[in-house]
Every structure is written in structure tokens, then in C-alpha cells.
Design a protein around this motif. Structure first.
Motif, short mmCIF file in Angstrom:
data_model
loop_
_atom_site.label_atom_id
_atom_site.label_comp_id
_atom_site.label_asym_id
_atom_site.label_seq_id
_atom_site.Cartn_x
_atom_site.Cartn_y
_atom_site.Cartn_z
N MET A 123 25.48 -15.26 35.33
CA MET A 123 25.12 -13.88 35.54
C MET A 123 23.86 -13.92 36.15
N ILE A 124 23.88 -12.89 36.97
CA ILE A 124 22.45 -12.39 37.42
C ILE A 124 22.35 -10.98 37.56
N CYS A 125 20.95 -10.41 36.90
CA CYS A 125 20.79 -8.89 36.80
C CYS A 125 19.92 -8.74 37.98
N VAL A 126 20.08 -7.68 38.80
CA VAL A 126 19.41 -7.58 39.85
C VAL A 126 18.46 -6.31 39.71
N VAL A 127 17.23 -6.35 39.72
CA VAL A 127 16.30 -5.12 39.34
C VAL A 127 15.42 -5.18 40.42
N GLU A 128 14.66 -3.91 40.20
CA GLU A 128 13.66 -3.36 41.56
C GLU A 128 12.24 -4.04 41.30
N GLU A 129 11.71 -4.05 40.11
CA GLU A 129 10.42 -4.67 39.89
C GLU A 129 10.40 -5.61 38.64
#
Lengths: 200, 200
Positions: free
Chosen positions: B83-89
Motif C-alpha cells: 500500500m502507498i498513501c499519497v500525500v502533499e507534504e
């Protein structure tokens, strides 16, 4: 779980969160700002923090902060040498200077009498004030302390202490803030505004 | 008139006032705090500011901030590699870690698509995300961008880009904040909470 940042960032966040008025979220925001700011700007900030401790001292006459003692105000011959305005903190000097209404000298006490915080008259810069009054040059003392319990206590202590010297002692007027609304004034402030009313 | 402090103090106030979330009054308060704090504490803060620029780098895999790349999360074999969680910062990684609900990996974009601020997809850390998806280890991508215009634009850009890869793509649920009041919810949030309702 990684509940703290890696090393240097977390250290910076923790250090900033200890400063007054900065919470953990604000500290995090500042830390990431510094991380993305250019090297020169951050080095400048770090230097300013160290430098302020090395360079700043207290004026030997008035107790204000300065780099060279006596401070620029005490050593300015154009200031009215016959008036001393007594304030609690160096930032109060700046507040009064900004009004451009006052041309006399200052005396910074370094606080106010506060039995709860163990601040007694002997902890304040009062002895030097008495010394300054010895040469009869000063004709008026303005007590410009904060209008709260500690400030009022210090005002009445000082006015009792100074009244035998025969110098005019005045204090800042209490009343309605300019631009405020009579409806929202608290009763003590409104009471002061009434008792201190001026004929027009 | 002395409308600014003497030298070093004014420089420190000006430097602090440039940090995000600190106004001139707050900067003055902090400057006087530093002036009265002990030497060790202030030297520590100054060092932390310089150190963060020297020590912190970006993880070569996920783009998060760290001291040693790959970062502790990317190099932890106990994390769910599917699983990869994509975030902004980077700070969003910390927010999700604090929920203790997620055990997978992250990918930090370094921002969101924002035409007004001239941030296009090529300015974000997207290419490395596509590289990470090449080895078929990843089964789900969670798009955890901010629920605002830029975040939504980035979410729909990424979901269009990634959907041909045959990986499950999910996004954070929108709805009422826990502990909030239905009466004060804005209509868009309430609409999302309705359309995303769950059977109990």
C-alpha cells in the motif's frame, strides 16, 4: 509507528514550541518554512538569536535595553531632562515612543510588584530611580504602569515613596479606548472615564 | 524619536516577524523572551535552525524529509509494502501516522496542482511514484490529498493517470468531523456525508 519526525526537524519543532505564543502546529509550520527557506535567511535568524544575547545590555541610567550604555534616549540632549516616565518593561518605552506625544526620559522598572510571583519592590529597578531624583533636575514623574492589579499596586507604592520629594507625580489617564463603543465598555473602565471627565 | 529598538533586538524582531504565523507583536514577545532566557537554551535554538538545513534531506524513495535516505518508514520491513498513501507534504505523513490506522508506505508529492501558483504536475514528485509501481508489489494507492480545490484537482489527475495500471485506487472519505455538530456543517460537507453514507 513514526510519531515524531526524524532527528533535526523534531528538535527544531520542539525548540520553537517552547517560545511564547507558538504551539506545536505553529512550530511545525515554522520548521518546514525554515527547511524550505534559503540558507542565508536561516543563518541570519540563527545569528540574530545568538547576537542578541551577546550585544544587548541594560542602560546604566534608565534600565532600558540597548547596545551602548547609556542608551540613545538617556544620552540625547534634546530630550526633556525634567520629566521621567516610569514603565514596567522595555517594550512599554517603545509603545510610548510610538505615540510621539512624549519628549522626556524613561525609567524601566523591569516588572511590577507581584506577591503571587514573589516580585517585591526590592526586585525592581527603584533604587536607581531615587538616585536620578537627587540632583533636582527632574520636575515630574509620570507613572505609566499597566492598568492591572500589579501595575496599580506598583503605582501606589511609588507614589507613596516619591511624594515626600516634592516632585509632581502623575499617572496615565484611564478611560474609554479611542474608537471603542460605550456599550461594550466594562463598568470599571466606564467609571474611570466618568470620574476623570474633562470640561470641553 | 526612537521608533525602533537598538540594533540587535530590532534585527531579531524583524527576523522572527518574517516567519509564518508570527506578527510584529508576537515577534517582539519572542525577542524579549530570548533576551531573558538562559544562554544554553538560545544557543540550542540557533543551532537547531542551522542544523536542520545541513542534516535534513528528502528520501530518495518516497520524498519525505529524513536524515538518512531511504527514510525510516521506507526502510522498515514491517510496513505493509503493498500500500502507498499519497500525500502533499511531509507533515501530512505525520498526521496519518498519528491516527495509528495505517501500516503501509507513503509517497510525498511536495504540493498539489495549482495553476494560480504555477504548480503543474511536472513540478510534483509523480515520476518516482510511477517508478515505484513498476514492480507489481503495490496493490492499493490511497490518495490522501487535502479536501480543497488543489487537492481535488490533484486527486482526479492522479486517478486518471494511475487507473490504467490496474491497481486499486482509493481516496479519504469526506464527511462530518467527529465531535462536530450537524447544524454547523457546510452544505458541501453534509452532502458528501450523505452520499457517502454507510449501512450500520
Amino acid at each position: 509507528m513514526a510519531l515524531a519526525y526524524d532527528g533535526a526537524i523534531q528538535r527544531l519543532i520542539d525548540d520553537f514550541a517552547q517560545l511564547p505564543g507558538i504551539g506545536p502546529k505553529g512550530a511545525q509550520r515554522i520548521a518546514f518554512y525554515i527547511l524550505s527557506a534559503d540558507q542565508e535567511e536561516t543563518r541570519d535568524l540563527a545569528e540574530a538569536i545568538v547576537e542578541v544575547k551577546d550585544k544587548v545590555r541594560f542602560c546604566e541610567i534608565c534600565g532600558n535595553v540597548c547596545e551602548i550604555s547609556p542608551c540613545p534616549i538617556c544620552s540625547d540632549p534634546r530630550r526633556d531632562q525634567s520629566m521621567i516616565c516610569v514603565v514596567e518593561e522595555p517594550k512599554d518605552v517603545m509603545s510610548i515612543e510610538r505615540t510621539r506625544e512624549y519628549r522626556g526620559l524613561y525609567h524601566v522598572l523591569g516588572g511590577a510588584i507581584n506577591p503571587m510571583a514573589n516580585v517585591a519592590p526590592r526586585d525592581l529597578n527603584i533604587e536607581k530611580l531615587l538616585e536620578r531624583l537627587k540632583d533636582d533636575q527632574v520636575k515630574e514623574i509620570i507613572l505609566a504602569l499597566d492598568p492591572n492589579i500589579e501595575g496599580e499596586a506598583t503605582t501606589s507604592y511609588l507614589s507613596r515613596l516619591l511624594s515626600p520629594l516634592g516632585i509632581t507625580i502623575s499617572r496615565l489617564a484611564s478611560g474609554l479606548p479611542v474608537g471603542s463603543d460605550l456599550e461594550y465598555a466594562d463598568e470599571i473602565t466606564l467609571g474611570r472615564a466618568l470620574s476623570g471627565r474633562l470640561t470641553v
